[in-house]
Structures are given as structure tokens and as C-alpha cells.
Design an enzyme around this catalytic site. Structure first.
Site, short mmCIF file in Angstrom:
data_model
loop_
_atom_site.label_atom_id
_atom_site.label_comp_id
_atom_site.label_asym_id
_atom_site.label_seq_id
_atom_site.Cartn_x
_atom_site.Cartn_y
_atom_site.Cartn_z
N LYS A 112 -13.48 -51.98 9.12
CA LYS A 112 -13.13 -50.73 8.43
C LYS A 112 -12.37 -49.78 9.35
O LYS A 112 -11.32 -49.25 8.99
CB LYS A 112 -14.40 -50.06 7.93
CG LYS A 112 -14.23 -48.60 7.48
CD LYS A 112 -15.56 -47.99 7.09
CE LYS A 112 -15.44 -46.54 6.71
NZ LYS A 112 -15.35 -45.63 7.86
N ARG A 117 -12.34 -39.25 5.89
CA ARG A 117 -12.11 -38.78 7.25
C ARG A 117 -10.86 -39.42 7.87
O ARG A 117 -10.08 -38.77 8.56
CB ARG A 117 -13.34 -39.12 8.10
CG ARG A 117 -13.17 -38.95 9.61
CD ARG A 117 -13.19 -37.50 10.01
NE ARG A 117 -13.01 -37.36 11.45
CZ ARG A 117 -12.96 -36.19 12.07
NH1 ARG A 117 -13.10 -35.09 11.39
NH2 ARG A 117 -12.78 -36.13 13.37
N ASP A 153 -18.43 -38.90 6.25
CA ASP A 153 -19.89 -38.85 6.34
C ASP A 153 -20.42 -37.45 6.57
O ASP A 153 -19.79 -36.63 7.23
CB ASP A 153 -20.37 -39.72 7.53
CG ASP A 153 -20.27 -41.19 7.23
OD1 ASP A 153 -20.34 -41.55 6.06
OD2 ASP A 153 -20.11 -41.97 8.18
#
Length: 436
Positions: A22, A97, A121
Site C-alpha cells: 500500500k 493522507r 488514520d
């Protein structure tokens, strides 16, 4: 609202292949903006965060050809710069983000970028100082507009510079490296992040025509070039998913073969799980975690309690501390988990305590896990996933527990783990996705 309904207690068995990384995907996909030529990226993880970034590029008028769910061809020939200043971009990028890394590529090629307040997050403060200070070193003007909520970045040209980063931020380093590739002159970055994913980005950029030396170290030297061309790139397997599968196998007393893990790029990750007493059999590029009835946490040579903490690469990644913590629950012995980087990442332990774990949360950064040693099982409860990594830690706990657990807010898990329910079902896990 989607939830996972999990009935624990099954021992899993079989092979599993980790998804593409990721964190690397977010970097290299942003880098396609550096060239008007085609860039083919393979082994893309089919997860929410990455798919959202690909959608953003398409809305910026980048040609996107999704050959299949793991391969994508990008062509950023006619980028719509103004879209980056739109309300649509602000809302979508605020959920991701990684969208902040669009700025480095846009500045390199167009000398203009917009950065909204970053999303992602809820694990603590994630500042942009490293990005901003680095950009200022290139001579970029940065202004925060209170009305639209964007940072406005612009420059007539980017000038290479020496910079000592205040912290080895991975996204900060990636952003600065991309900006430096087409800056005038030489850029030297000291205290740069050197994670394998950052190394992958640099290697990809060099294939595109960039001149980056020092790859793999914390001192990068980048000689600016006038043009970057297209390339092909294959993303590494996700080290966080690999670590998650190791922890899952140990907690559920399972026999799992993790295939194609790129062992040289795992750093100290196998060692940290071995410190928990977990047996790992590494053959070629595969890791076999055999069934263990019990595992015992190592102590220091002087008899002291083991501490596992996060540290910039080649230290232990903070993304796996949640997994190590939950894995230690059924070990013999005790361990101190010290999460240095984020002040809210350990707050999910209250749910583990409710399940029967013996954990002392010392402060926002430290927790002591007193292993149960299989003397009692965890019990299933209803809980909510606060972030990607804690969500999977709770899933591991649920799969090892007695009875049924319900995990809410699983969109957080889907942000980082590809089809995790169906892949674990193939190993024998009793997990079902439902809507409530």
C-alpha cells in the site's frame, strides 16, 4: 454500515500471497504525474486508499487504463491543474493522507500545487512540516489560504538545495525527491527516509531518467533533469500484511505458508516475531509459519523484559506494533510495546482487555502485555476498528477468541487490506461480511 462477523477458534491452513504494498503504491502512483508518457504499474493492491488515489488522477484528466485489478497504465499528458484547487478534490483528498504526495510531482513538472488538510488514520498528529520546509528550500512560495483551506504552492523554477530533514518522514522524503528530480541543479537530502518503498520509488524515477544516488541510505543526492520518460514498475509485496499473517498464524495456532514475500526487503520484521517465540521457516522467498501449541517471549541477556519499539528504517515499522501487541497476548512471558511515533495508536487495547487480554496501558505510547500462555482464551465481543492496523489486530484477536465477535467500521480495514475476508475464508476462517 458494513461489519465483520467472526467466529473464532478455527485453526487455519494453506497458502496465501501478500498483496502489493500500500505505502509504495501511493508513492509510485503519484509519480506518474512527472511525465506525459505512459507509466505501467503492476501488483497494485485493490484497496480503498489506492483506488481512491487512482480515481483522483482520473479526475485530474490523467488517462487511466485499468488492465486488471492489479495492473494500471497511466498517461498524464494533459493534467487539469485547476482541479487540484476544487472543492471536489478537497473533499476526496481529505480522506486520503497519501494525496499530499501529488504536490512534489506537480511542483516538479508544473511549478504549482495545492495541498488540502491531510486525511487518513485517526492515530495522532501527522504534521506536514517536513514537506513544507523541504519545499521552501527549493524556493517555493507557500501560503495558507484560510478561506479555501488549501496551502498554495508556486515557484518560477525549483532550485536544487542542501537540506537536513527534521525527521526521516517517508511521505516527506518521497515528496521532496519527486520535486527534486526536475529542479535546477543538485539537491542533497540528509536524514532521508530509506524504507524499501522509498528505494522502489527512487529506482523507478531513475528508470524514467532521474539521477538519484545514495538509494538505500539516509543521504540522497539528486541531479535535476529537464524531462522524465515513461516506464514499467512492479510494486513489492506488502510487508505489513506479511507481518499480519505471521501474527495471525501464531495466535490461531495455524499452519500458513506466506508466498513470495521478498525476504531481503523485510528487514528486522522476521526477527521481531521470532523474539516473541514464533517459529519461522524461510525457504527461498516464502515464509512458513508452522502450528505451535505455545510460544515464549525472549528476555534480554540480563533477564530484563523485552521491549519492542518502532524506529525509522532499518528499525521496526510502527505499522506492525499493533500486530505484535495482539500476538503477544497468548505468549508465555511479558513484553513492553513502545509506540514512539503516534500518540493514539494504542488506544484500541481497551477492546483487547475486554476480550480477556492482560494489558497495562502505561501512557499513550506504552503498553505492557502479560501473556496468557494459552491458559485462557479470549472471548468474542462487539468492537469498532479505529484505524487500519488496529482493525486487523482486532480481527486477529477475534479469529483466536471463543465465540462470536462483531467488528464495526471495517472500511478502515478495507483501506489497507485487499479482500481480507475472502482470502482468510480460503484458509478456513469463519468470517462473514454483512450490513447492519
Amino acid at each position: 454500515m458494513n461489519v465483520f462477523e467472526v467466529t473464532g477458534g478455527n485453526r487455519l491452513k494453506g497458502e496465501i500471497i501478500p498483496q502489493g504494498a500500500k505505502n509504495e503504491a501511493l508513492q509510485v502512483i503519484c509519480a506518474v504525474l512527472l511525465t506525459p508518457e505512459e507509466v505501467t504499474i503492476k501488483n497494485i493492491p485493490d484497496i480503498l486508499d489506492v483506488n481512491l488515489l487512482i480515481e483522483l488522477l482520473a479526475e485530474m484528466n490523467v488517462e487511466v487504463n485499468r488492465v486488471d485489478r492489479s495492473t494500471c497504465v497511466f498517461k498524464a499528458k494533459d493534467v487539469d491543474i485547476d482541479y487540484l484547487h476544487s472543492e471536489a478534490f478537497r473533499k476526496k483528498s481529505g480522506r486520503l493522507r497519501g494525496s499530499v504526495m501529488l504536490a512534489g510531482a506537480m511542483l516538479a513538472r508544473y511549478k504549482k500545487a495545492f495541498i488540502p488538510k491531510p486525511g487518513g488514520d485517526q492515530i495522532g498528529r501527522r504534521r506536514l512540516d517536513t514537506h513544507v520546509i523541504g519545499f521552501e528550500k527549493f524556493g517555493i512560495d507557500i501560503n495558507h489560504n484560510q478561506e479555501d483551506g488549501f496551502f498554495h504552492l508556486s515557484a518560477r523554477e525549483l532550485k536544487g538545495s542542501y537540506m537536513l530533514l527534521d525527521e526521516p518522514s517517508v511521505t516527506g522524503t518521497a515528496n521532496i525527491v519527486m520535486a527534486a528530480t526536475m529542479a535546477k541543479g543538485t539537491t542533497t537530502i540528509y536524514n532521508a527516509a530509506c524504507e524499501p518503498y522509498l528505494q522502489q520509488l527512487c529506482k523507478m524515477l531513475n528508470r524514467m531518467g532521474a539521477r538519484i544516488s545514495g538509494i538505500g541510505s539516509n543521504l540522497l543526492v539528486i541531479e535535476g533533469v529537464e524531462y522524465l520518460s515513461g516506464t514499467e514498475h512492479t510494486i513489492l509485496p506488502d510487508m505489513i500484511e506479511i507481518g499480519s499473517f505471521i501474527g495471525l498464524a501464531a495466535m490461531t495456532q495455524s499452519d500458513i505458508l506466506i508466498k513470495n514475500v521478498s525476504v531481503p526487503d523485510l528487514g528486522v520484521i522476521p526477527n521481531r516475531f521470532e523474539q516473541l517465540g514464533i517459529q519461522l521457516e524461510i525457504t527461498g522467498d516464502d515464509i512458513h509459519v508452522p502450528t505451535q501449541e505455545s510460544y515464549t517471549i525472549q528476555k534480554y541477556f540480563d533477564g530484563g523484559v523485552l521491549t519492542i519499539y518502532d524506529h525509522p528504517w532499518p528499525g521496526f515499522t510502527p505499522d506492525l506494533l499493533s500486530i505484535v501487541l495482539v500476538t503477544a497476548i497468548q505468549a508465555h512471558g511479558s513484553v513492553l510495546i513502545h509506540q514512539k511515533m503516534f500518540e493514539s495508536r494504542l488506544f484500541f487495547v481497551d477492546k483487547l482487555i475486554e476480550m480477556g487480554a492482560q494489558i497495562i496501558l502505561c501512557d499513550p505510547h506504552r503498553a505492557v502485555v502479560i501473556g496468557l500462555g494459552r491458559e485462557q482464551n479470549l472471548r468474542g465481543i462487539t468492537m469498532s476498528s479505529p484505524d487500519i492496523r488496529a482493525g486487523v489486530a482486532l480481527l486477529i484477536a477475534a479469529l483466536s477468541a471463543e465465540g462470536k465477535s462483531t467488528i464495526q467500521n471495517i472500511e478502515q480495514i478495507d483501506r489497507g487490506y485487499q479482500h481480507i475476508d475472502t482470502r482468510l475464508q480460503a484458509l478456513g476462517a469463519d468470517i462473514r461480511r454483512s450490513q447492519k
